[in-house]
Scaffold this motif. Structure first.
Motif, PDB file in Angstrom:
ATOM      1  N   ALA A 108      34.905 -16.573  25.893  1.00  0.00           N
ATOM      2  CA  ALA A 108      33.876 -16.260  26.889  1.00  0.00           C
ATOM      3  C   ALA A 108      32.536 -16.743  26.347  1.00  0.00           C
ATOM      4  CB  ALA A 108      33.816 -14.750  27.135  1.00  0.00           C
ATOM      5  N   THR A 109      31.770 -17.418  27.196  1.00  0.00           N
ATOM      6  CA  THR A 109      30.456 -17.903  26.775  1.00  0.00           C
ATOM      7  C   THR A 109      29.362 -16.964  27.248  1.00  0.00           C
ATOM      8  OG1 THR A 109      29.959 -19.227  28.740  1.00  0.00           O
ATOM      9  CG2 THR A 109      31.291 -20.290  26.994  1.00  0.00           C
ATOM     10  N   HIS A 110      28.184 -17.172  26.718  1.00  0.00           N
ATOM     11  CA  HIS A 110      27.029 -16.342  27.069  1.00  0.00           C
ATOM     12  C   HIS A 110      26.549 -16.578  28.497  1.00  0.00           C
ATOM     13  CE1 HIS A 110      24.917 -20.049  26.254  1.00  0.00           C
ATOM     14  NE2 HIS A 110      23.737 -19.487  26.474  1.00  0.00           N
ATOM     15  N   VAL A 111      27.084 -17.608  29.168  1.00  0.00           N
ATOM     16  CA  VAL A 111      26.696 -17.874  30.556  1.00  0.00           C
ATOM     17  C   VAL A 111      27.835 -17.593  31.528  1.00  0.00           C
ATOM     18  CG1 VAL A 111      24.842 -19.495  30.015  1.00  0.00           C
ATOM     19  CG2 VAL A 111      27.188 -20.351  30.304  1.00  0.00           C
ATOM     20  N   GLY A 112      28.881 -16.910  31.056  1.00  0.00           N
ATOM     21  CA  GLY A 112      29.936 -16.459  31.951  1.00  0.00           C
ATOM     22  C   GLY A 112      31.145 -17.378  32.096  1.00  0.00           C
ATOM     23  N   ASP A 113      31.179 -18.492  31.381  1.00  0.00           N
ATOM     24  CA  ASP A 113      32.367 -19.343  31.436  1.00  0.00           C
ATOM     25  C   ASP A 113      33.485 -18.691  30.632  1.00  0.00           C
ATOM     26  OD1 ASP A 113      31.459 -21.755  32.845  1.00  0.00           O
ATOM     27  OD2 ASP A 113      30.149 -22.050  31.120  1.00  0.00           O
ATOM     28  N   GLU A 114      34.725 -18.874  31.093  1.00  0.00           N
ATOM     29  CA  GLU A 114      35.898 -18.485  30.329  1.00  0.00           C
ATOM     30  C   GLU A 114      36.784 -19.701  30.226  1.00  0.00           C
ATOM     31  OE1 GLU A 114      38.050 -15.032  31.482  1.00  0.00           O
ATOM     32  OE2 GLU A 114      36.346 -13.716  31.115  1.00  0.00           O
ATOM     33  N   VAL A 115      37.261 -19.972  29.016  1.00  0.00           N
ATOM     34  CA  VAL A 115      38.076 -21.154  28.802  1.00  0.00           C
ATOM     35  C   VAL A 115      39.147 -20.846  27.762  1.00  0.00           C
ATOM     36  CG1 VAL A 115      36.446 -22.105  27.122  1.00  0.00           C
ATOM     37  CG2 VAL A 115      38.002 -23.621  28.299  1.00  0.00           C
ATOM     38  N   ALA A 116      40.390 -21.234  28.092  1.00  0.00           N
ATOM     39  CA  ALA A 116      41.508 -21.052  27.173  1.00  0.00           C
ATOM     40  C   ALA A 116      41.640 -22.307  26.308  1.00  0.00           C
ATOM     41  CB  ALA A 116      42.793 -20.790  27.939  1.00  0.00           C
ATOM     42  N   ALA A 117      41.590 -22.131  25.005  1.00  0.00           N
ATOM     43  CA  ALA A 117      41.743 -23.260  24.093  1.00  0.00           C
ATOM     44  C   ALA A 117      43.133 -23.850  24.247  1.00  0.00           C
ATOM     45  CB  ALA A 117      41.505 -22.815  22.652  1.00  0.00           C
ATOM     46  N   GLY A 118      43.185 -25.164  24.222  1.00  0.00           N
ATOM     47  CA  GLY A 118      44.440 -25.882  24.357  1.00  0.00           C
ATOM     48  C   GLY A 118      44.136 -27.370  24.362  1.00  0.00           C
ATOM     49  N   PRO A 119      45.106 -28.202  24.736  1.00  0.00           N
ATOM     50  CA  PRO A 119      44.890 -29.654  24.707  1.00  0.00           C
ATOM     51  C   PRO A 119      43.673 -30.123  25.517  1.00  0.00           C
ATOM     52  CG  PRO A 119      47.209 -29.157  25.016  1.00  0.00           C
ATOM     53  CD  PRO A 119      46.470 -27.847  25.105  1.00  0.00           C
ATOM     54  N   ASP A 120      43.387 -29.479  26.644  1.00  0.00           N
ATOM     55  CA  ASP A 120      42.236 -29.874  27.469  1.00  0.00           C
ATOM     56  C   ASP A 120      40.930 -29.229  27.014  1.00  0.00           C
ATOM     57  OD1 ASP A 120      43.872 -31.481  29.035  1.00  0.00           O
ATOM     58  OD2 ASP A 120      44.220 -29.895  30.524  1.00  0.00           O
ATOM     59  N   HIS A 121      41.034 -28.214  26.180  1.00  0.00           N
ATOM     60  CA  HIS A 121      39.859 -27.482  25.685  1.00  0.00           C
ATOM     61  C   HIS A 121      40.027 -27.254  24.184  1.00  0.00           C
ATOM     62  CE1 HIS A 121      38.428 -26.804  29.749  1.00  0.00           C
ATOM     63  NE2 HIS A 121      39.673 -26.548  30.067  1.00  0.00           N
ATOM     64  N   PRO A 122      39.895 -28.337  23.406  1.00  0.00           N
ATOM     65  CA  PRO A 122      40.146 -28.221  21.965  1.00  0.00           C
ATOM     66  C   PRO A 122      39.070 -27.434  21.216  1.00  0.00           C
ATOM     67  CG  PRO A 122      39.389 -30.435  22.507  1.00  0.00           C
ATOM     68  CD  PRO A 122      39.577 -29.713  23.809  1.00  0.00           C
ATOM     69  N   VAL A 123      39.495 -26.886  20.104  1.00  0.00           N
ATOM     70  CA  VAL A 123      38.598 -26.255  19.143  1.00  0.00           C
ATOM     71  C   VAL A 123      38.422 -27.260  18.006  1.00  0.00           C
ATOM     72  CG1 VAL A 123      38.367 -24.388  17.439  1.00  0.00           C
ATOM     73  CG2 VAL A 123      39.367 -23.911  19.694  1.00  0.00           C
ATOM     74  N   ARG A 124      37.197 -27.413  17.538  1.00  0.00           N
ATOM     75  CA  ARG A 124      36.950 -28.277  16.384  1.00  0.00           C
ATOM     76  C   ARG A 124      35.962 -27.574  15.461  1.00  0.00           C
ATOM     77  NH1 ARG A 124      32.207 -31.324  16.213  1.00  0.00           N
ATOM     78  NH2 ARG A 124      30.906 -31.046  18.065  1.00  0.00           N
ATOM     79  N   VAL A 125      36.026 -27.931  14.186  1.00  0.00           N
ATOM     80  CA  VAL A 125      35.132 -27.343  13.192  1.00  0.00           C
ATOM     81  C   VAL A 125      34.466 -28.479  12.424  1.00  0.00           C
ATOM     82  CG1 VAL A 125      34.941 -25.855  11.165  1.00  0.00           C
ATOM     83  CG2 VAL A 125      36.570 -25.280  12.988  1.00  0.00           C
ATOM     84  N   GLU A 126      33.150 -28.482  12.429  1.00  0.00           N
ATOM     85  CA  GLU A 126      32.353 -29.429  11.635  1.00  0.00           C
ATOM     86  C   GLU A 126      31.834 -28.674  10.418  1.00  0.00           C
ATOM     87  OE1 GLU A 126      31.531 -32.745  12.297  1.00  0.00           O
ATOM     88  OE2 GLU A 126      32.988 -32.620  13.925  1.00  0.00           O
ATOM     89  N   THR A 127      31.831 -29.347   9.287  1.00  0.00           N
ATOM     90  CA  THR A 127      31.272 -28.738   8.080  1.00  0.00           C
ATOM     91  C   THR A 127      29.968 -29.440   7.752  1.00  0.00           C
ATOM     92  OG1 THR A 127      33.487 -28.237   7.289  1.00  0.00           O
ATOM     93  CG2 THR A 127      31.709 -28.157   5.661  1.00  0.00           C
ATOM     94  N   GLY A 128      28.898 -28.657   7.671  1.00  0.00           N
ATOM     95  CA  GLY A 128      27.571 -29.196   7.395  1.00  0.00           C
ATOM     96  C   GLY A 128      27.405 -29.599   5.943  1.00  0.00           C
ATOM     97  N   ALA A 129      26.303 -30.265   5.656  1.00  0.00           N
ATOM     98  CA  ALA A 129      25.991 -30.688   4.298  1.00  0.00           C
ATOM     99  C   ALA A 129      25.914 -29.488   3.348  1.00  0.00           C
ATOM    100  CB  ALA A 129      24.674 -31.455   4.277  1.00  0.00           C
ATOM    101  N   ASP A 130      25.581 -28.323   3.897  1.00  0.00           N
ATOM    102  CA  ASP A 130      25.490 -27.110   3.082  1.00  0.00           C
ATOM    103  C   ASP A 130      26.851 -26.436   2.885  1.00  0.00           C
ATOM    104  OD1 ASP A 130      25.938 -26.170   5.634  1.00  0.00           O
ATOM    105  OD2 ASP A 130      24.136 -24.912   5.716  1.00  0.00           O
ATOM    106  N   GLY A 131      27.910 -27.029   3.471  1.00  0.00           N
ATOM    107  CA  GLY A 131      29.250 -26.477   3.346  1.00  0.00           C
ATOM    108  C   GLY A 131      29.591 -25.431   4.388  1.00  0.00           C
ATOM    109  N   GLU A 132      28.634 -25.104   5.242  1.00  0.00           N
ATOM    110  CA  GLU A 132      28.854 -24.091   6.278  1.00  0.00           C
ATOM    111  C   GLU A 132      29.628 -24.688   7.452  1.00  0.00           C
ATOM    112  OE1 GLU A 132      28.063 -20.691   6.632  1.00  0.00           O
ATOM    113  OE2 GLU A 132      27.778 -20.909   4.474  1.00  0.00           O
ATOM    114  N   PRO A 133      30.671 -23.980   7.909  1.00  0.00           N
ATOM    115  CA  PRO A 133      31.418 -24.477   9.060  1.00  0.00           C
ATOM    116  C   PRO A 133      30.690 -24.156  10.373  1.00  0.00           C
ATOM    117  CG  PRO A 133      32.383 -22.441   8.266  1.00  0.00           C
ATOM    118  CD  PRO A 133      31.265 -22.788   7.316  1.00  0.00           C
ATOM    119  N   SER A 134      30.796 -25.074  11.310  1.00  0.00           N
ATOM    120  CA  SER A 134      30.285 -24.857  12.669  1.00  0.00           C
ATOM    121  C   SER A 134      31.454 -25.117  13.616  1.00  0.00           C
ATOM    122  CB  SER A 134      29.130 -25.810  12.992  1.00  0.00           C
ATOM    123  OG  SER A 134      28.009 -25.525  12.213  1.00  0.00           O
TER     124      SER A 134
END
Length: 185
Positions: A108-134
């Motif tokens: 659920a997003t802060h603007v009311g969207d709901e989305v189920a993660a899956g092939p059409d709505h992937p989850v990804r994680v970027e790691t910053g230069a500081d090592g923190e995941p986003s």
């Protein structure tokens, strides 16, 4: 043509009365940039001041469009550029149904969207230069939501190992979060 937040809001409200706006079909002329910014924490600003009305933010979010790396608010007759610090949305919570490879994570997003993660709505994680995941989830038409920290910590508890990766299952898809070898033993 001078565009301001008020005229955009009126145009968006007219369009929203007919259902979700088909912004992907709209290609109006570019009218310039407007002094609007979405901060990394999901706060929308107009002329440097936070927009305090959630209904107004939700309305603006419904006419948001991404082209390349640029973000625009669009109506059938105008398109204005805005600044987005990171992702335009913030995923503030999620629910889990099922378990393991069969589970479905619905965000659920802060603007009311709901989305189920899956092939059409992937989850990804970027790691910053500081090592923190986003972590991010695709919401619609190239627009993503940054997954907030509390939700990410909960997601980590659901992670499993597959093919040398520590990651999440949702909607029949596996989303890598970190190499398993990089995790503390």
């Amino acid at each position: 043509m001078t565009t301001d937040a008020d005229s955009l809001m009126k145009s968006a409200a007219r369009a929203a009365k007919k259902g979700p706006p088909p912004v992907h079909l709209w290609n109006p002329p570019f009218c310039g940039d407007i002094d609007m910014r979405i901060a990394r924490d999901g706060t929308w600003f107009y002329m440097g001041t936070p927009i305090g009305r959630p209904a107004m933010v939700k309305l603006f979010s419904s006419i948001l469009k991404k082209e390349g790396d640029a973000y625009f608010l669009v109506t059938p007759v105008e398109k204005v550029g805005i600044q987005v610090d990171d992702a335009p949305f913030l995923a503030v919570d999620f629910t889990v149904s099922g378990e393991g490879a069969e589970q479905v994570l619905t965000f659920a997003t802060h603007v009311g969207d709901e989305v189920a993660a899956g092939p059409d709505h992937p989850v990804r994680v970027e790691t910053g230069a500081d090592g923190e995941p986003s972590p991010y989830i695709h919401v619609r038409a190239g627009l993503e939501a940054l997954i907030d920290r509390k939700s990410f910590y909960r997601l980590v508890e659901l992670c499993a190992e597959k093919d040398g990766w520590f990651g999440l299952w949702s909607g029949g898809a596996f989303f890598p979060v970190a190499p398993a070898a990089a995790l503390p033993q």
